[in-house]
Write an enzyme that holds these catalytic residues in place. Structure first.
Site, mmCIF file in Angstrom:
data_model
loop_
_atom_site.group_PDB
_atom_site.id
_atom_site.type_symbol
_atom_site.label_atom_id
_atom_site.label_comp_id
_atom_site.label_asym_id
_atom_site.label_seq_id
_atom_site.Cartn_x
_atom_site.Cartn_y
_atom_site.Cartn_z
ATOM 1 N N GLY A 88 12.596 -3.027 10.968
ATOM 2 C CA GLY A 88 12.638 -1.641 10.511
ATOM 3 C C GLY A 88 13.968 -1.164 9.989
ATOM 4 N N CYS A 123 -2.395 -4.314 -18.157
ATOM 5 C CA CYS A 123 -3.219 -3.242 -18.728
ATOM 6 C C CYS A 123 -3.504 -2.190 -17.670
ATOM 7 C CB CYS A 123 -4.527 -3.825 -19.270
ATOM 8 S SG CYS A 123 -4.285 -5.060 -20.551
#
Length: 402
Positions: free
Chosen positions: A238, A352
């Site tokens: 973390g 795309c």
């Protein structure tokens, strides 16, 4: 050269130019010396405090074998989260100590872990605990287990990502963990030696240490209440990695001092930490070339070879990847070279989808079609988390700087 993040340094720049000359872009470039120096500083920070703190590395951050080889020289072990990662690490680093974590472990994966001599199992549920016991006894083993718990800590701390203290597929609620201890008399293949809790990510040294204090205090009380001789607590990773400020590195020395003070209150417990991104992020770059540069409704777009099918992190985390522009002098076409000066430019890939964005509205003195671009902080959660097969573009090459 125009830098919008810290320059990657001469070896990386030279490697990018060489890859461009060889027509092997897009490419990932991993600076192994940079990684080793970074790890040496991290290890020195923990070796310099008087506390039993062990350092694991989460393989999920980047499974590149060359990176893992360097990392394994500086840590106490690696954490794998699947049978695939387990087989991969054992193939390349057969002797490294391993912890096996992650939800949804299959019987086949657990059986492979038993055969591979995994050192610690981070168990996510009572059902998994029972399955592991059955398989361990069948293999003639008694395995060492950490119960992964989902603590309702109420901890805020400015976390970028919260994985505990709320409904989650990760770990056991405290009541479920307590019930699991009642099962142990019927599970001779299991030895519970500790607790694992990875509850949040994106914290600074103070936040990481405060969260570790919560986990250690809970684990110590849990062990006393259920008469468990706990030896270790894994407080997870973390550590913050700020893609907006690539020059600001997590202060490992500060964290080591703070964590040592927390650990001193629990002298019978070895503390394990399990960073991933914060270890390797800064030692990797993704290099490519501007294929096209064009305006659209008042904004400029640099269309690059590759895209988020190679580097999904900025799309997944919703940030702009730090970028470096390396101007290219050569232009082989008879028509004018597309270029723009002093305008914000958005860097996109070849896919795309409008989500194929690597960095938005980057302010540059100038950029032109054919220029090289180098995205920094790409040593973790890059190609391995990306959707490789969408549109079936070629994979990037990989260059190791030694």
């Amino acid at each position: 050269m125009t830098w919008t993040s810290s320059p990657p340094g001469t070896p990386v720049t030279d490697a990018v130019l060489a890859a461009a000359a060889d027509r092997t872009l897009p490419a990932y470039l991993y600076d192994l010396r940079h990684l080793a120096d970074h790890l040496a500083r991290i290890r020195a920070a923990f070796d310099g405090v008087d506390a039993p703190i062990e350092l694991l590395h989460a393989v999920k951050a980047n499974p590149d074998p060359a990176l893992l080889t360097v990392i394994a020289e500086h840590v106490h072990g690696l954490e794998v989260a699947s049978g695939g990662e387990l087989a991969h690490v054992r193939a390349h680093l057969p002797g490294v100590p391993l912890a096996f974590g992650g939800p949804g472990k299959t019987d086949a994966e657990l059986t492979a872990a038993l055969a591979a001599g995994v050192d610690r199992y981070h168990v996510e549920s009572r059902h998994e605990l029972r399955r592991l016991d059955t398989l361990a006894r069948a293999a003639g083993q008694r395995v060492q287990v950490l119960l992964r718990v989902n603590l309702p800590t109420g901890f805020g701390g400015g976390a970028a990502l919260t994985m505990g203290g709320m409904p989650s597929p990760f770990g056991m609620d405290p009541a479920e963990a307590a019930a699991a201890t009642a099962d142990l008399a019927e599970l001779p293949g299991i030895q519970v030696v500790g607790v694992h809790a990875h509850l949040a990510s994106g914290l600074g040294p103070e936040g990481c240490a405060a969260l570790a204090d919560v986990v250690l205090s809970w684990a110590a009380e849990f062990g006393r209440r259920h008469d468990l001789a706990l030896r270790e607590v894994n407080v997870g990773g973390g550590m913050a990695v700020d893609y907006r400020r690539p020059d600001q590195i997590f202060d490992w020395a500060d964290y080591a001092r703070r964590l040592a003070a927390v650990a001193a209150r629990h002298p019978s417990l070895t503390v394990r930490i399990e960073p991933g991104r914060a270890i390797s992020a800064y030692s990797g770059w993704y290099a490519t070339r501007v294929l096209d540069l064009k305006p659209s409704h008042g904004e400029w777009f640099a269309v690059c070879a590759g895209g988020t099918h190679h580097l999904r992190t900025p799309a997944a985390k919703g940030h702009d990847q730090p970028v470096v522009v390396v101007p290219a002098e050569q232009w082989d076409h008879p028509w004018p070279r597309p270029s723009v000066t002093a305008e914000p430019v958005t860097f996109v890939g070849q896919l795309c989808t409008p989500k194929d964005v690597l960095a938005r509205q980057v302010r540059l003195p100038g950029i032109a079609a054919g220029d090289l671009v180098v995205f920094a902080m790409c040593g973790a959660y890059g190609y391995n988390i990306s959707h490789h097969d969408f549109l079936m573009h070629p994979a990037p090459t990989v260059v190791h700087l030694r």
